[in-house]
Design a protein around this motif. Structure first.
Motif, PDB file in Angstrom:
ATOM      1  N   PRO A 179      39.250   0.604   3.315  1.00  0.00           N
ATOM      2  CA  PRO A 179      38.622  -0.223   2.489  1.00  0.00           C
ATOM      3  C   PRO A 179      37.184  -0.115   2.508  1.00  0.00           C
ATOM      4  N   THR A 180      36.447   0.164   3.785  1.00  0.00           N
ATOM      5  CA  THR A 180      35.177   0.309   3.953  1.00  0.00           C
ATOM      6  C   THR A 180      34.551   1.540   3.597  1.00  0.00           C
ATOM      7  N   LEU A 181      35.494   2.622   3.174  1.00  0.00           N
ATOM      8  CA  LEU A 181      35.283   4.054   3.255  1.00  0.00           C
ATOM      9  C   LEU A 181      34.410   4.649   4.430  1.00  0.00           C
ATOM     10  N   GLU A 182      34.879   4.145   5.624  1.00  0.00           N
ATOM     11  CA  GLU A 182      34.186   4.272   6.868  1.00  0.00           C
ATOM     12  C   GLU A 182      33.468   5.952   6.965  1.00  0.00           C
ATOM     13  N   GLY A 183      34.895   6.662   6.616  1.00  0.00           N
ATOM     14  CA  GLY A 183      34.687   8.297   6.964  1.00  0.00           C
ATOM     15  C   GLY A 183      33.736   8.745   5.994  1.00  0.00           C
ATOM     16  N   VAL A 184      33.682   8.249   4.743  1.00  0.00           N
ATOM     17  CA  VAL A 184      32.626   8.841   3.663  1.00  0.00           C
ATOM     18  C   VAL A 184      31.319   8.580   4.194  1.00  0.00           C
ATOM     19  N   HIS A 185      30.905   7.046   4.612  1.00  0.00           N
ATOM     20  CA  HIS A 185      29.529   6.806   5.181  1.00  0.00           C
ATOM     21  C   HIS A 185      29.105   7.501   6.421  1.00  0.00           C
ATOM     22  N   ARG A 186      30.285   7.837   7.163  1.00  0.00           N
ATOM     23  CA  ARG A 186      29.634   8.692   8.627  1.00  0.00           C
ATOM     24  C   ARG A 186      29.552  10.020   8.038  1.00  0.00           C
ATOM     25  N   GLY A 187      30.294  10.647   6.965  1.00  0.00           N
ATOM     26  CA  GLY A 187      30.020  11.814   6.604  1.00  0.00           C
ATOM     27  C   GLY A 187      28.784  12.061   5.816  1.00  0.00           C
ATOM     28  N   LEU A 188      28.322  11.133   5.006  1.00  0.00           N
ATOM     29  CA  LEU A 188      26.938  11.025   4.428  1.00  0.00           C
ATOM     30  C   LEU A 188      25.657  11.170   5.382  1.00  0.00           C
ATOM     31  N   LYS A 189      25.906  10.178   6.534  1.00  0.00           N
ATOM     32  CA  LYS A 189      24.863  10.226   7.582  1.00  0.00           C
ATOM     33  C   LYS A 189      24.847  11.553   8.284  1.00  0.00           C
ATOM     34  N   LEU A 190      26.137  12.025   8.563  1.00  0.00           N
ATOM     35  CA  LEU A 190      26.103  13.401   9.132  1.00  0.00           C
ATOM     36  C   LEU A 190      25.687  14.497   8.266  1.00  0.00           C
ATOM     37  N   LEU A 191      25.613  14.412   6.857  1.00  0.00           N
ATOM     38  CA  LEU A 191      25.030  15.253   5.983  1.00  0.00           C
ATOM     39  C   LEU A 191      23.359  15.227   6.196  1.00  0.00           C
ATOM     40  N   ASP A 192      22.852  14.219   6.340  1.00  0.00           N
ATOM     41  CA  ASP A 192      21.261  14.081   6.521  1.00  0.00           C
ATOM     42  C   ASP A 192      21.041  14.811   7.676  1.00  0.00           C
ATOM     43  N   ARG A 193      21.854  14.403   8.858  1.00  0.00           N
ATOM     44  CA  ARG A 193      21.671  14.939  10.170  1.00  0.00           C
ATOM     45  C   ARG A 193      21.509  16.375  10.149  1.00  0.00           C
ATOM     46  N   CYS A 194      22.778  16.947   9.568  1.00  0.00           N
ATOM     47  CA  CYS A 194      22.928  18.524   9.432  1.00  0.00           C
ATOM     48  C   CYS A 194      21.773  19.197   8.549  1.00  0.00           C
ATOM     49  N   LEU A 195      21.486  18.580   7.426  1.00  0.00           N
ATOM     50  CA  LEU A 195      20.566  19.110   6.639  1.00  0.00           C
ATOM     51  C   LEU A 195      19.128  19.195   7.351  1.00  0.00           C
ATOM     52  N   LYS A 196      18.707  18.183   8.182  1.00  0.00           N
ATOM     53  CA  LYS A 196      17.627  18.156   8.904  1.00  0.00           C
ATOM     54  C   LYS A 196      17.570  19.163   9.767  1.00  0.00           C
TER      55      LYS A 196
END
Length: 312
Positions: A179-196
């Motif tokens: 319900p919190t879409l926890e994995g999606v939000h983790r993936g988005l944070k990881l996307l920023d870190r990987c792009l950086k």
């Protein structure tokens, strides 16, 4: 690809899929592991020639998902119960699923989507009430309609689509559908870190415009890029994700950014470009994603691998 080369590739896939060990209903983990290794190599090098043999993709997906036991009686029992508690929420999403893709609409009706998603809700309601209740609870959440769409389009029956979809959700990306879409939000944070890590200049430019992955990449991460047409390219990308891991979708989104890097860097308002990604091109996206893996520190890549399923 020439017709003779395509025929050779089809034959190579069928040789693996038709091995007696993989055909057995009681195939062992070792049987599957060896078959998966060989299928992965072929997918990365050749891709699945689905136009030449329409049965290949569905058979391969079932191997990757390790779907062995399919019960028509069980599925029928879920469907026979009628509307589930979140029927209105499901209906609010299903009518617009891949709405612009005519081929999808011709093959997959809204009623098929509703039946599959409601059956999934009933299945997990039963499991929550059982003595061996799973650690995570599942119901219908945002984006699940789009995640179900490729299975209904690819598998030859609703029954097989239901079991493949259920296995995929429950084992491959369970945190994406909490319900919190926890994995999606983790993936988005990881996307920023990987792009950086892989392109600090592009990352800095986006951040200077107050653009984080949460703002521009949410649909692509939520749906594993299934929201970006055309569907035939989505299916080719999903061949790769099912073969090597859904965590790689984060790198596939970065790859799409890199393919339009020049326009993004030169744009005073990058969000106008990023609001709708260009049509998906699976092969270059996969090629870039594979190379990006080598550029990530081991600890960051390990986080990426685990983020769709590891409970903290």
């Amino acid at each position: 690809m020439t017709s003779s080369h395509t025929a050779t590739t089809v034959a190579a896939f069928n040789k693996i899929l038709n091995q007696p060990k993989l055909q057995r209903s009681n195939r062992t983990t070792n049987d599957v592991v060896e078959g998966v290794k060989r299928l992965r190599r072929l997918i990365l090098v050749e891709g699945i020639p689905s136009a030449a043999d329409p049965t290949l993709r569905s058979r391969i997906w079932k191997i990757f998902l390790r779907v062995n036991d399919i019960s028509s009686d069980e599925f029928a029992s879920y469907v026979s119960r009628g509307p589930c508690s979140v029927r209105d929420k499901i209906r609010n999403d299903t009518f617009r699923t891949l709405a612009t893709d005519r081929g999808f609409k011709e093959r997959v009706s809204e009623e098929m989507l509703v039946r599959l998603l409601e059956a999934f809700v009933w299945r997990n309601q039963d499991r929550q009430n059982s003595a061996a209740a799973p650690r995570l609870n599942f119901t219908y959440v945002q984006g699940m309609n789009v995640l179900a769409a490729p299975f209904l389009y690819t598998l030859p029956s609703e029954l097989e689509a239901f079991y493949c979809f259920s296995r995929f959700i429950e084992f491959h990306c369970p945190l994406y559908v909490q319900p919190t879409l926890e994995g999606v939000h983790r993936g988005l944070k990881l996307l920023d870190r990987c792009l950086k890590t892989v392109d600090p200049e592009l990352y800095a430019h986006l951040r200077s415009k107050n653009l984080s992955a949460e703002i521009y990449a949410f649909p692509s991460v939520l749906t594993l890029c299934a929201c970006t047409p055309p569907l035939d390219q989505v299916l080719q990308l999903w061949d790769f994700l099912l073969a090597f891991g859904v965590h790689l979708n984060v790198l596939c989104v970065i790859a799409q950014l890199l393919l339009i890097r020049e326009e993004v860097m030169n744009s005073p308002s990058p969000m106008r470009l990023l609001r709708t990604f260009p049509p998906l091109e699976a092969l270059p996206v996969i090629g870039i994603a594979v190379t990006l893996v080598r550029d990530l520190p081991a600890d960051l890549y390990e986080e990426l691998v685990k983020h769709p399923y590891e409970i903290r």
